[in-house]
Scaffold this active site. Structure first.
Site, PDB file in Angstrom:
ATOM      1  N   LYS A  33       0.828  -1.205   0.000  1.00 57.04           N
ATOM      2  CA  LYS A  33       0.000   0.000   0.000  1.00 57.04           C
ATOM      3  C   LYS A  33       0.862   1.255   0.000  1.00 57.04           C
ATOM      4  CE  LYS A  33      -0.079   0.260   4.850  1.00 57.04           C
ATOM      5  NZ  LYS A  33      -0.359   1.077   5.952  1.00 57.04           N
ATOM      6  N   THR A  34       1.981   1.224   0.696  1.00 58.29           N
ATOM      7  CA  THR A  34       2.836   2.409   0.679  1.00 58.29           C
ATOM      8  C   THR A  34       3.365   2.630  -0.728  1.00 58.29           C
ATOM      9  OG1 THR A  34       3.477   1.852   2.927  1.00 58.29           O
ATOM     10  CG2 THR A  34       4.749   3.543   1.834  1.00 58.29           C
ATOM     11  N   ASP A 220      -3.219   7.589   5.248  1.00 57.16           N
ATOM     12  CA  ASP A 220      -2.741   6.226   5.459  1.00 57.16           C
ATOM     13  C   ASP A 220      -3.376   5.666   6.732  1.00 57.16           C
ATOM     14  OD1 ASP A 220      -1.301   3.986   5.035  1.00 57.16           O
ATOM     15  OD2 ASP A 220       0.602   4.776   5.768  1.00 57.16           O
ATOM     16  N   GLU A 221      -3.431   4.365   6.851  1.00 58.17           N
ATOM     17  CA  GLU A 221      -3.989   3.713   8.050  1.00 58.17           C
ATOM     18  C   GLU A 221      -5.350   4.293   8.407  1.00 58.17           C
ATOM     19  OE1 GLU A 221      -2.499   1.177   9.154  1.00 58.17           O
ATOM     20  OE2 GLU A 221      -0.327   1.440   9.170  1.00 58.17           O
ATOM     21  N   GLN A 251      -7.063  -4.547  10.256  1.00 51.35           N
ATOM     22  CA  GLN A 251      -5.927  -4.140  11.081  1.00 51.35           C
ATOM     23  C   GLN A 251      -6.261  -2.977  11.999  1.00 51.35           C
ATOM     24  OE1 GLN A 251      -1.895  -4.273   9.383  1.00 51.35           O
ATOM     25  NE2 GLN A 251      -2.887  -4.767   7.447  1.00 51.35           N
ATOM     26  N   ARG A 602       2.870 -10.128  10.302  1.00 51.71           N
ATOM     27  CA  ARG A 602       4.200  -9.491  10.337  1.00 51.71           C
ATOM     28  C   ARG A 602       5.256 -10.458   9.816  1.00 51.71           C
ATOM     29  NH1 ARG A 602       2.609  -5.298   9.506  1.00 51.71           N
ATOM     30  NH2 ARG A 602       0.644  -6.415   9.373  1.00 51.71           N
TER      31      ARG A 602
END
Length: 746
Positions: A33-34, A220-221, A251, A602
């Site tokens: 996504k980044t 973001d997020e 998340q 992760r």
DNA sequence: CGCGAGGATATTTTT
DNA sequence: TATCCTCGCG
């Protein structure tokens, strides 16, 4: 085809080229996504859709902002410099500095952190003559914070809670707290967001300016935004409607902080013409890890339907270890790391746990086995006493209305100004309606104070001197001036303990930080920039992935990171999911489940879940059941291993075990007993390099840079470091931390 | 004004 | 079990 689109998959490309209108990118863990976001920004610049300064990218953490900044810079070169990449809070702080007067603040307002908030609450509760037992500052803060997150003013809050006696009192506290902030020309973290919204809502022209300024907005997020942040973003995006949010409802793990998952779930309702793009291809984890994570998260209701998939290999099976006790668990995990360090070096491993309390035992094991580690979380650099003291001096210089800062330093270093004197001083200030600083500078007013008046006047002259000097010197020089003239530094040097040395080192670090803020002596904004950075960008000891150290941290802290090898410890009912969550219903359980999902995703190559059959919680031994999250995984997807009684008498066994694994891992310095309580919590704690091994032992002659030569009398294992007792020829016995002392064997 | 004893208290915490 | 905070004494 455009170079910017190379190396992107289909949905990523779509995310990049869909520049106009509201866009919701549902980006699963590890789906790039980044990458999508940064390429999108580069694309907008490249296609000349807007100038770089018309683009805004908001993140939650400084780390994320930094990362995005770097990647934008790489993609766009010089062009990207002017893109606003910022956290919510620092963006707001910047906007507010420029418009503070409109809200009754000055542009040099202070930003209060949690400690300062607590102090303020304490004062308020006392002044309202309420019993602090019934109104503890911690819960007051959280009530106030949720009120603010729900955009409730004290008045609104009061109305909402009509008829509830206690809540009426709480609303009094809330109101008085806000008044105190205003009086001190200060804002707390929530205020930064709230006041910006307020600014926009009451100042059409200001809002309009920023709406035109930020033509393309990225968040973001997004799943972690709260109501205020949502409002802020909506306001900014209202005019041009180019709002692109990226997030993953799976998340969302910060509900307890006011994050509202509905922001992402209802985005399409709020913006009906939203283009939804799903990034479902995972580039991070193996198939096995991903399927396990999917099995767990699918148990949540009310999530956006999506399934993460990957082209990566199967990888090894996810493992599940059951241990006898929490000690065995820590022992087993660390030994496992040691045994496999050829394939997975220390730096590729992370141990994740639900609560900070679990960290201790892993830390002890790392020390015992001499495994280099880094613990993330815990005490922040800028929260240390000596740092806060110095910052308070600077705040006093910058913001004369900050009484809290004045109170903190008025007797630091000791000036013989005690509580009685302070009380008198405060009542004078209250009566005259003046700030403490002004009262201190007004010598006639001090006459009623008695003996201490002279001391206060001296202090006042000193502050005035600093303030005058501040205009013409750099922040670094100002800091050093304060350190010298107050005697702060001298006092620490004179103290000459392990602790004071650690403090001095921290101060040095602060000074070098200050040195980054301009070398122009007449840069009038440098101090303000420095203070803002210190308030908002507090991660000096951020994680450096180049280090070959095992990382220990909470599951929350792990969000956004990845590791080749991940251990999730304490997979037990009552711990994870926590007792509280299990108690308060399915919603809370779902949040915990998301946390579990975050932890699992992760891992890149290897994932192990561990649990203990007995665990000490709050002084009670419990015998927890295996976590439901483990049971949600079909047993054919897990390799179960039961490891019981691995280390019965761990303290003695530890060294034997290490020997049997690999002789060279025997600590060179013998550790004489575990003395965990005899540790100094001060100091650089985990920013310090723990001496991995010592090249001297008891009885050896060593040289210290200042104390000269001496004989080592004792070496003890401390929590973070070795504590070495040395009898120096000239200065006698000293107790030192190995990593600070840098002793050389002679 | 600083220290030590004893009591209350105990998730997670981007800013 | 450990830590943090408050109160009382020197």
């Amino acid at each position: 085809m455009n170079k910017i689109l190379e190396g992107l998959n289909g949905p990523q490309k779509e995310a990049v080229v869909t520049t106009e209108g509201p866009v919701l990118i549902l980006a699963g863990a590890g789906s790039g996504k980044t990458k999508a976001l940064t390429h999108r920004i580069a694309y907008i610049i490249d296609q000349k859709l807007a100038m770089p300064w018309n683009i805004l990218a908001i993140t939650f953490t400084n780390k994320a902002a930094g990362e995005m900044r770097d990647r934008v810079d790489v993609l766009t070169g010089e062009n990207g410099q002017d893109v606003w990449v910022s956290t919510f809070h620092s963006m707001c702080a910047k906007i507010l500095r420029r418009n503070a007067e409109k809200l009754g603040f000055t542009s040099s307002f202070s930003i209060y952190d949690t400690d300062e908030q607590k102090t303020l609450i304490k004062q308020v509760v006392a002044s309202l003559e309420l019993d602090k037992k019934n109104y503890p500052e911690k819960s007051m803060l959280s009530v106030i914070s949720s009120a603010k997150n729900a955009m409730q003013t004290p008045d609104l809050f009061e109305k909402e809670n009509m008829g509830d006696y206690r809540m009426q009192k709480v609303s009094d506290i809330y109101r008085a707290y806000q008044e105190q902030l205003q009086k001190n020309n200060a804002m707390d973290f929530d205020d930064l967001l709230l006041k910006t919204v307020e600014l926009f809502e009451y100042n059409e022209d200001v809002l309009s300016y920023y709406q035109d300024r930020f033509r393309y907005i990225h968040v973001d997020e997004y799943q972690d935004t709260n109501a205020v942040q949502f409002r802020l973003v909506s306001l900014l995006a209202k005019k041009h409607r180019n709002l692109c949010v990226v997030g993953d409802d799976d998340q969302s793990i910060y509900k307890f902080r006011g994050a509202d998952i509905r922001n992402i779930l209802d985005f399409e309702k709020t913006f009906p013409d939203t283009v939804v793009i799903k990034l479902e291809q995972n580039y991070r984890s193996t198939k096995n890890i991903l399927s396990v994570a999917n099995e767990v998260i699918r148990n949540n209701q009310g999530r956006k339907e999506k399934t993460l998939w990957t082209k990566n290999g199967e990888g090894p099976q996810v493992e599940f270890y059951e241990y006898e006790s929490a000690y065995d668990e820590a022992d087993g995990v660390i030994r496992d790391i040691i045994q496999n360090r050829e394939k997975f070096p220390y730096g590729s491993c992370a141990v994740l746990y639900r609560t900070n309390a679990q960290s201790r035992i892993f830390e002890e094991k790392c020390v015992a086995y001499n495994v280099p580690y880094r613990m993330v979380g815990g005490v922040n650099f800028y929260q240390r006493k000596e740092i806060k003291d110095l910052i308070s001096y600077l705040k006093t210089i910058e913001n004369g209305r900050d009484d809290l800062a004045v109170l903190r330093i008025i007797n630091v270093p000791r000036r013989g100004i005690g509580n009685v004197t302070l009380a008198r001083l405060e009542s004078i200030a209250a009566e005259a309606g003046m700030t403490l600083y002004d009262v201190i500078r007004e010598e006639e007013l001090l006459s009623g104070i008695g003996r201490a008046a002279g001391k206060i006047a001296d202090f006042g002259r000193q502050l005035a001197g600093f303030r005058e000097a501040a205009a013409g010197i750099t922040v670094k020089d100002l800091l050093e001036k304060v350190l010298d003239e107050t005697g702060y530094k001298a006092e620490l040097i004179a103290e000459d303990t392990v602790e004071s040395k650690a403090r001095l080192e921290n101060i040095e670090e602060l000074i070098s930080k200050a040195a980054e803020f301009g070398d122009e002596p007449d840069d009038q904004e440098a101090l303000s920039r420095f203070l803002e950075e210190v308030a908002l960008v507090a991660d000096v000891d951020s994680l450096n992935s180049d280090e070959d150290r095992v990382v220990l941290m909470t599951l929350h802290a792990a969000k956004g990171l990845e590791f080749p090898k991940v251990y999730m410890a304490g997979m037990e009912e009552g711990l994870f999911p926590g007792r509280m969550a299990a108690f308060s219903g399915e919603d809370e359980i779902e949040e915990e489940r998301r946390l579990c999902y975050v932890g699992m995703t992760r891992a890149k190559e290897f994932l192990a879940l561990t649990a203990a059959h007995s665990r000490m919680i709050n002084g009670e031994t419990t015998f927890p059941k295996t976590s439901r999250f483990v049971n949600e995984i079909p047993s054919n997807m897990l390799r179960k291993k039961i490891r019981t009684a691995a280390a019965k008498s761990m303290k003695q066994a530890a060294y034997k075990d290490v020997d049997s694994i690999n002789g060279s891992y025997r600590p060179k310095a013998r550790i004489l007993g575990t003395n965990a309580s005899a540790n100094y919590r001060v100091g650089k704690d985990f920013t310090t390099e723990r001496a991995d091994s010592l090249d001297y032992a008891v009885g050896d002659r060593v040289r210290h840079i200042k104390f000269g030569e001496g004989t080592v009398e004792k070496i003890e294992e401390g929590k973070k470091d070795f504590e070495v007792t040395v009898r120096f020829d000239r200065v006698g016995v000293k107790n030192l931390f190995a990593s600070f002392a840098k002793l050389k064997k002679v």
